[in-house]
Scaffold this motif. Structure first.
Motif, short mmCIF file in Angstrom:
data_model
loop_
_atom_site.label_atom_id
_atom_site.label_comp_id
_atom_site.label_asym_id
_atom_site.label_seq_id
_atom_site.Cartn_x
_atom_site.Cartn_y
_atom_site.Cartn_z
N UNK A 40 35.22 32.47 46.53
CA UNK A 40 35.17 33.93 46.44
C UNK A 40 36.12 34.59 47.43
N UNK A 41 36.43 33.89 48.53
CA UNK A 41 37.44 34.40 49.45
C UNK A 41 38.76 34.48 48.71
N UNK A 42 39.02 33.38 47.99
CA UNK A 42 40.25 33.34 47.18
C UNK A 42 40.25 34.46 46.15
N UNK A 43 39.10 34.63 45.46
CA UNK A 43 38.97 35.68 44.45
C UNK A 43 39.21 37.05 45.06
N UNK A 44 38.67 37.26 46.24
CA UNK A 44 38.83 38.55 46.92
C UNK A 44 40.30 38.82 47.18
N UNK A 45 40.97 37.75 47.60
CA UNK A 45 42.41 37.85 47.88
C UNK A 45 43.16 38.24 46.61
N UNK A 46 42.87 37.50 45.53
CA UNK A 46 43.53 37.77 44.24
C UNK A 46 43.25 39.20 43.79
N UNK A 47 42.01 39.61 43.94
CA UNK A 47 41.59 40.96 43.56
C UNK A 47 42.38 42.00 44.33
N UNK A 48 42.50 41.76 45.64
CA UNK A 48 43.25 42.69 46.48
C UNK A 48 44.69 42.80 46.03
N UNK A 49 45.31 41.64 45.77
CA UNK A 49 46.72 41.64 45.35
C UNK A 49 46.86 42.34 44.01
N UNK A 50 45.93 42.07 43.11
CA UNK A 50 45.99 42.66 41.77
C UNK A 50 45.93 44.19 41.85
N UNK A 51 44.98 44.69 42.64
CA UNK A 51 44.84 46.14 42.77
C UNK A 51 46.10 46.73 43.38
N UNK A 52 46.63 46.05 44.38
CA UNK A 52 47.85 46.51 45.05
C UNK A 52 49.00 46.60 44.05
N UNK A 53 49.13 45.53 43.22
CA UNK A 53 50.21 45.50 42.23
C UNK A 53 50.06 46.64 41.24
N UNK A 54 48.80 46.86 40.82
CA UNK A 54 48.54 47.94 39.85
C UNK A 54 48.99 49.27 40.43
N UNK A 55 48.64 49.49 41.69
CA UNK A 55 48.96 50.78 42.30
C UNK A 55 50.47 50.93 42.46
N UNK A 56 51.15 49.87 42.93
CA UNK A 56 52.61 49.98 43.09
C UNK A 56 53.28 50.18 41.75
N UNK A 57 52.75 49.49 40.74
CA UNK A 57 53.32 49.65 39.39
C UNK A 57 53.21 51.10 38.94
N UNK A 58 52.04 51.66 39.17
CA UNK A 58 51.81 53.05 38.79
C UNK A 58 52.75 53.98 39.55
N UNK A 59 52.90 53.71 40.84
CA UNK A 59 53.77 54.55 41.65
C UNK A 59 55.21 54.44 41.19
#
Lengths: 233, 699
Positions: B400-419
């Motif tokens: 789940x630590x790994x999942x949390x990491x992936x989740x964080x990166x995914x959200x970050x990518x989504x936001x940068x993509x949107x920006x």
């Protein structure tokens, strides 16, 4: 007496030109379209043709091209079309000169005279190449440094000594562009400080004396922002 | 498209057939190779009974029979000892009877026979039927499976009988006697199974007489051997067959889905069957076919004993069916991969797509109806919940630590993509604002609502560029119209000018008439100027001019122009004051048209400047630009703004009596701007100032 063919579909213009040319001592024959002009040229001896472009039946461009096929008679195009493109087309189709309407009667006559002189005395001037020493020639402009005489189409032109020196220098180096500074240094053999305007004024005066239309010079060309030159003809 | 020969259907069919042939040959050669490794003699004419395999089997049977007979003998001896023990009353009779029932029941005859040295005709322990015979002698014990007749009632006769058989092997007092090739003595007696037994002072005789009516291992092996020998083709060609098979297979794989007629991958009805169904169907088909083959082989094993040839055609046809089934499935899969529908045409994918459409589609529809604030709130709330859950889980779970990491990166990518998308839209708006309407957004790059925004922006840009184009077109048409009209005006004007001129030359006494002629002359000249300027103004303002740009010296130009106008200025007592930097300043412009600009300004000055004043012309180098400032004092009061002055047909004097068309400054401004410069007019009381600015270029 030289015969001049005037061809324009506007009869009043033809009439006016006739008056001017008759006064100058020319014999005028009239035509009102290209076909008539061709017929006359084939029948009579004509020394110069004044040709409008936009005419019914046969336009001036076609007529000029037909005339050029077997005649060396000078042709002056006379047209209301004043675009660069039209002028180039006319000259390419065998015209020797191009005058735009409305024209200055004096300019027209000067150009007619010039062409007639060239045509009738063809050879005499041209044979007189730069074989003499201290004689500089371009086209019909001749400078004889021995007698300090300047002639344009055989007519003598009166120049001041400064004008003469400038013209001589440019004609000696015809085809080359010189800036005001260079002209000054070569003619006065001195630094050109503060005298730049004087050269430009002199050039203007020379042009007024040797050119038919100083705004459209044939010999002394102005290349704005670069300098002046005598055209190599 | 060129018709490519390698994709022709005929060639492919030939390749399919050849592939089948070579696959069969490869498999056949491979089987041949295995058989050769087992029994090298199949490559020769040697019969089965001269092969190593036969010798090995014979030896195996010796071993089996020896050990069985040995245990019989051991049992008999144990029984005898037990019987003696009963006699000495050390054990009870009943226990002996229980252990040795067999001997006990035969007791009388066996014991008598053994004690009398008679032969036991006993076939109990042979599994080879009558064809495999043996005779074992140890002390008094003589056991054989040969049937008792008059010819076999003595040991000598028995030995003779065995030696008369086709293949025999004997061991008597350390001496081996055999006529079987490849069956060495050592090999048998040092067989760990037999070694001890034979050492125990046995006389051993074995023989085999081939008998086709009896089912034995020898007969079966012989039949198989003969069958293989008959059809053996060697294995030397195996690499070639395998190589050709691979080549054909690769060629077919590459050409699958291509046809001579079409550029794209073609798919037939098989390719439209969902992948799972296709695989299930072909799996079933292959299973049935293999079952058929298996049944046939069972049949063959029956046939074999009756010495009947294998029905090759039947086997071949079943193998062909398997081949066809597999190739159909394989080619369909390859075509799917090539046509990029491998996953799309699966039931799993379709189910997933359906679920996605229904569930995700409804969610997005629902979200779309919400206001932006609500949507953002839901997104943020969802992000928080998932983050918290993942964080809590991550406290004691590595994954789940790994999942949390992936989740964080995914959200970050989504936001940068949107920006990034937002930035593109902002850039596009800037482009449109600047009038660069040929730039379009790629709508595919945008998601959700932003896609609509991108689409609208593109439409707006398209509309703008259309409008600009329309505008240019109408400007061009205007220029054309003006050119034509002016041409038509010029012809009558020529007559007017000429006849006025002729009239002037006439000897007219009347002063009034002379005055009128003068007016006519002036006005006709102005009309001439007007028609010329009109064309030029229209061309300049619509940009309908061909420019020849070259490097010009500003100082030279100003000197030239000033010189040109010297006489006109002098006539009005105007003094020109020039100032310029020492070095040469170069600009890029069309010399003819730049002269026209300056000519217009200078002739304006010659016309409208107050007499006996100074005209200032300054060339100023300003950073990367050069300024040409021309100042003079106006003769008339200028009750007009600078902007108005530059408009067409506007002149400083409202009377419109003087010469000029009123187009001069407008033409000058348009021409300057066409050449990449700027043109401004400043009015301050009676001070009239023109400033032309051009970027400086290097030499």
């Amino acid at each position: 007496m030289y015969t001049i063919l005037v061809c324009d579909d506007d009869k009043e213009i033809v009439k006016a030109i006739e008056i001017y040319l008759t006064k100058e001592g020319y014999h005028v024959v009239k035509a009102y379209n290209g076909r008539e002009a061709l017929d006359i040229i084939n029948k009579e001896e004509v020394h110069l043709v004044l040709l409008d472009i936009m005419m019914p039946e046969m336009d001036g461009m076609t007529a000029a091209a037909r005339i050029r096929k077997d005649k060396t008679v000078p042709i002056i195009m006379l047209s209301a079309k004043s675009e660069d493109y039209d002028k180039i087309m006319g000259l390419n189709n065998g015209a020797d000169d191009y005058v735009t309407k409305p024209f200055n009667p004096l300019e027209l006559i000067a150009r007619v005279n010039s062409q007639i002189r060239r045509y009738t005395s063809l050879g005499s001037i041209h044979q007189e190449k730069e074989n003499e020493e201290n004689v500089y020639i371009t086209g019909d402009l001749k400078i004889n440094d021995n007698t300090k005489q300047v002639t344009v189409e055989g007519k003598e032109v009166k120049l001041t000594p400064t004008e003469y020196n400038i013209l001589k220098f440019l004609t000696k180096n015809k085809g080359i562009v010189f800036s005001i500074e260079q002209i000054y240094e070569n003619v006065w053999e001195d630094e050109a400080y503060g005298a730049e305007n004087i050269i430009a004024v002199h050039i203007r005066h020379i042009r007024e004396k040797i050119e038919i239309n100083p705004r459209e010079p044939k010999y002394l060309k102005v290349i704005w922002g670069i300098g002046y030159k005598i055209e190599k003809l | 498209m060129e018709k490519r020969i390698e994709n022709s259907a005929i060639l492919k069919i030939i390749a399919y057939i050849l592939l089948f042939v070579f696959v069969i040959l490869t498999g056949y050669s491979a089987l041949g190779y295995i058989a050769y490794k087992e029994m090298p003699e199949i490559a020769t004419n040697k019969p089965y009974y001269e092969t190593q395999a036969f010798a090995d089997t014979f030896e195996t049977h010796i071993a089996i029979n020896m050990s069985r007979l040995d245990s019989f003998i051991q049992n008999y001896q144990d029984y005898q000892e037990e019987v003696q023990a009963v006699d000495q009353e050390t054990v009870s009779e009943s226990s002996v009877l229980e252990d040795y029932t067999y001997f006990h029941s035969q007791e009388q005859s066996y014991l008598e026979k053994i004690q009398n040295g008679e032969i036991l005709y006993e076939s109990l322990y042979s599994n080879m039927g009558a064809s495999f015979r043996y005779l074992i002698i140890k002390d008094n014990l003589k056991i054989t499976n040969i049937v008792q007749t008059g010819d076999t009632d003595t040991v000598e006769k028995l030995i003779q009988t065995i030696r008369k058989d086709s293949y025999h092997w004997s061991y008597v007092k350390g001496e081996v006697g055999t006529n079987i090739a490849n069956l060495e003595k050592d090999k048998v007696i040092y067989d760990p199974q037999i070694e001890d037994i034979i050492e125990g002072d046995y006389e051993v005789y074995f023989s085999y007489q081939p008998n086709t009516t009896e089912y034995t291992a020898f007969e079966r092996n012989n039949a198989i051997y003969e069958l293989i020998q008959k059809h053996y083709i060697g294995y030397e060609m195996l690499p070639l067959y395998a190589f050709l098979s691979i080549i054909l297979f690769v060629y077919l794989t590459v050409s699958m889905g291509h046809s001579r007629k079409k550029e794209e991958i073609y798919c037939n009805f098989i390719d439209r069957i969902p992948l799972e169904i296709l695989l299930f169907l072909s799996g079933m088909a292959v299973s049935f076919e293999v079952l058929g083959l298996y049944v046939m082989f069972i049949d063959i094993s029956q046939i074999m004993y009756e010495r009947i040839t294998i029905p090759f055609i039947s086997i071949l046809s079943i193998i062909a069916m398997i081949y066809i089934t597999i190739m159909i499935t394989y080619s369909s899969m390859i075509r799917r991969i090539k046509a990029k529908i491998f996953w799309k045409n699966t039931i799993v994918y379709k189910c997933w797509a359906f679920l996605k459409r229904v569930i995700w589609g409804n969610i997005t529809k629902f979200m779309g109806r919400l206001s932006a604030n609500w949507r953002l709130s839901i997104y943020y709330f969802g992000f928080c919940i998932i983050s918290v859950i993942l964080f809590l889980l991550a406290l004691d779970n590595g994954f789940c630590v790994f999942l949390l990491l992936v989740w964080g990166i995914w959200v970050f990518m989504k936001i940068t993509d949107h920006l990034k998308q937002l930035k593109k839209i902002r850039d596009m708006i800037n482009h449109i604002y600047d009038g660069k309407t040929d730039f379009l957004l790629n709508e595919e790059e945008f998601k959700g609502n932003l896609r609509n925004v991108a689409k609208y922006l593109n439409d707006i840009a398209g509309g703008f560029s259309n409008a600009i184009e329309e505008n240019l077109k109408s400007e061009r048409m205007k220029t054309e119209l003006i050119t034509n009209v002016s041409h038509d005006l010029k012809t009558p004007l020529t007559s007017i000018i000429n006849y006025v001129d002729l009239l002037k030359a006439e000897n007219i006494e009347n002063e009034k008439a002379k005055e009128y002629i003068e007016v006519l002359d002036n006005k006709s000249q102005r009309l001439k100027k007007l028609t010329e300027d009109l064309v030029e103004a229209s061309k300049a303002s619509s940009g309908n001019i061909k420019l020849t740009m070259e490097k010009l010296k500003v100082k030279e130009l100003i000197h030239q122009v000033t010189g040109e106008f010297e006489d006109k200025f002098e006539a009005r007592k105007l003094e020109t004051i020039l100032s310029y930097p020492e070095e040469n300043v170069l600009i890029l412009a069309d010399s003819r048209y730049l002269y026209r600009v300056l000519e217009n300004i200078y002739s304006n000055i010659a016309k409208y400047a107050k007499e006996d004043t100074r005209v200032y012309v300054d060339i100023v180098k300003n950073n990367k630009k050069v300024l040409i400032a021309i100042k003079n004092i106006s003769k008339e009061q200028l009750n007009i703004s600078a902007d108005e002055l530059m408009q067409r047909f506007v002149r400083g004097d409202s009377s419109r009596n003087t010469e000029g068309s009123g187009l001069g400054l407008s033409i000058a401004k348009s021409l300057t701007e066409l050449q990449g410069g700027s043109f401004d007019i400043y009015l301050d009381g009676d001070l009239f100032k023109v400033v032309i600015e051009f970027p400086i270029v290097e030499e």
